[in-house]
Design an enzyme around this catalytic site. Structure first.
Site, PDB file in Angstrom:
ATOM      1  N   TYR A 258       4.255   4.660   3.116  1.00 42.45           N
ATOM      2  CA  TYR A 258       4.397   3.657   4.168  1.00 42.45           C
ATOM      3  C   TYR A 258       5.619   2.767   4.047  1.00 42.45           C
ATOM      4  CZ  TYR A 258      -0.381   5.053   5.134  1.00 42.45           C
ATOM      5  OH  TYR A 258      -1.496   5.784   5.434  1.00 42.45           O
TER       6      TYR A 258
ATOM      7  N   ARG B 201      -6.906  14.060   9.273  1.00 43.61           N
ATOM      8  CA  ARG B 201      -5.968  13.206  10.001  1.00 43.61           C
ATOM      9  C   ARG B 201      -5.262  13.951  11.148  1.00 43.61           C
ATOM     10  NH1 ARG B 201      -5.537   8.516   6.961  1.00 43.61           N
ATOM     11  NH2 ARG B 201      -5.870   8.802   4.724  1.00 43.61           N
TER      12      ARG B 201
ATOM     13  N   ASN C  16      -1.456   1.318  16.515  1.00 44.07           N
ATOM     14  CA  ASN C  16      -1.620   2.105  15.300  1.00 44.07           C
ATOM     15  C   ASN C  16      -3.023   1.789  14.815  1.00 44.07           C
ATOM     16  OD1 ASN C  16      -1.707   3.245  12.771  1.00 44.07           O
ATOM     17  ND2 ASN C  16       0.368   2.630  12.208  1.00 44.07           N
TER      18      ASN C  16
ATOM     19  N   ILE D  84       2.950   5.616  11.188  1.00 43.27           N
ATOM     20  CA  ILE D  84       4.115   5.507  10.317  1.00 43.27           C
ATOM     21  C   ILE D  84       4.375   6.838   9.624  1.00 43.27           C
ATOM     22  CG2 ILE D  84       5.012   4.350   8.254  1.00 43.27           C
ATOM     23  CD1 ILE D  84       3.291   1.876   9.205  1.00 43.27           C
ATOM     24  N   SER D  85       3.319   7.443   9.109  1.00 42.47           N
ATOM     25  CA  SER D  85       3.455   8.727   8.411  1.00 42.47           C
ATOM     26  C   SER D  85       3.229   9.869   9.407  1.00 42.47           C
ATOM     27  CB  SER D  85       2.430   8.827   7.274  1.00 42.47           C
ATOM     28  OG  SER D  85       1.115   8.904   7.795  1.00 42.47           O
TER      29      SER D  85
ATOM     30  N   GLU E   5       0.292   5.525  21.157  1.00 39.98           N
ATOM     31  CA  GLU E   5      -0.265   5.653  19.806  1.00 39.98           C
ATOM     32  C   GLU E   5       0.885   5.889  18.838  1.00 39.98           C
ATOM     33  OE1 GLU E   5      -2.930   8.849  17.245  1.00 39.98           O
ATOM     34  OE2 GLU E   5      -3.021   8.927  19.429  1.00 39.98           O
TER      35      GLU E   5
ATOM     36  N   ARG F 150       0.827  -1.198   0.000  1.00 38.70           N
ATOM     37  CA  ARG F 150       0.000   0.000   0.000  1.00 38.70           C
ATOM     38  C   ARG F 150       0.866   1.256   0.000  1.00 38.70           C
ATOM     39  NH1 ARG F 150      -2.979   2.338   5.314  1.00 38.70           N
ATOM     40  NH2 ARG F 150      -4.063   4.062   4.308  1.00 38.70           N
TER      41      ARG F 150
ATOM     42  N   ARG G  68      -0.497  15.528   6.473  1.00 39.46           N
ATOM     43  CA  ARG G  68      -1.441  14.921   5.529  1.00 39.46           C
ATOM     44  C   ARG G  68      -2.772  15.672   5.556  1.00 39.46           C
ATOM     45  NH1 ARG G  68      -1.326   8.640   6.049  1.00 39.46           N
ATOM     46  NH2 ARG G  68      -2.354   8.881   4.043  1.00 39.46           N
TER      47      ARG G  68
END
Length: 140
Positions: free
Chosen positions: A22, A108, A71, A98-99, A95, A17, A104
């Site tokens: 990622y 988010r 995550n 990855i990004s 928590e 993905r 973003r």
């Protein structure tokens, strides 16, 4: 020390993905790396695309494990139920993402989990999980 990593929706597709966001490695390959790097820890891993399964896993381990790395993927930004489950358990939760979620889309930028987590680690790729593990080792 027992620590579980819980991954939410679409994280089963890591390595396939959006590799530009990622990375190209599967989570299973990275998890094996963590197990080799931290032989003193009892590490386990759970992934589900279903919110209820994530809740059930938090309830199952949330009173007996030493740490949870979560995550929650997209559920981070939508799930009051995950917030409530984390608030209800005694095992500390870190928590991770990855990004860098703040770089973003605007939706988010809000996390329902952050307020009840021990801490939040974002934007360091897969190394976000290692940093979360280190946070548990540092505090014990």
């Amino acid at each position: 020390m027992r620590v579980i990593i819980i991954n939410g929706p679409n994280l089963n597709l890591l390595g396939q993905r959006e590799p530009s966001v990622y990375g190209a490695d599967s989570f299973e390959a990275y998890f094996a790396t963590l197990q080799r790097a931290y032989p003193q820890l009892e590490l386990s891993y759970f992934q589900s695309n279903h919110e209820g399964a994530l809740l059930d896993k938090l309830h199952e381990v949330g009173f007996s494990y030493d740490g949870i790395i979560l995550n929650a993927g997209a559920y981070t930004h939508t799930s009051v139920a995950l917030h409530d489950a984390i608030r209800a358990i005694t095992t500390p939760v870190v928590e991770v993402h990855i990004s860098n979620t703040f770089a973003r889309e605007a939706f988010r930028h809000h996390s329902y989990i952050a307020a009840v987590a021990k801490g939040v680690i974002v934007g360091f790729g897969m190394e976000s999980y290692r940093l979360a593990l280190e946070s548990f080792l540092f505090n014990y």
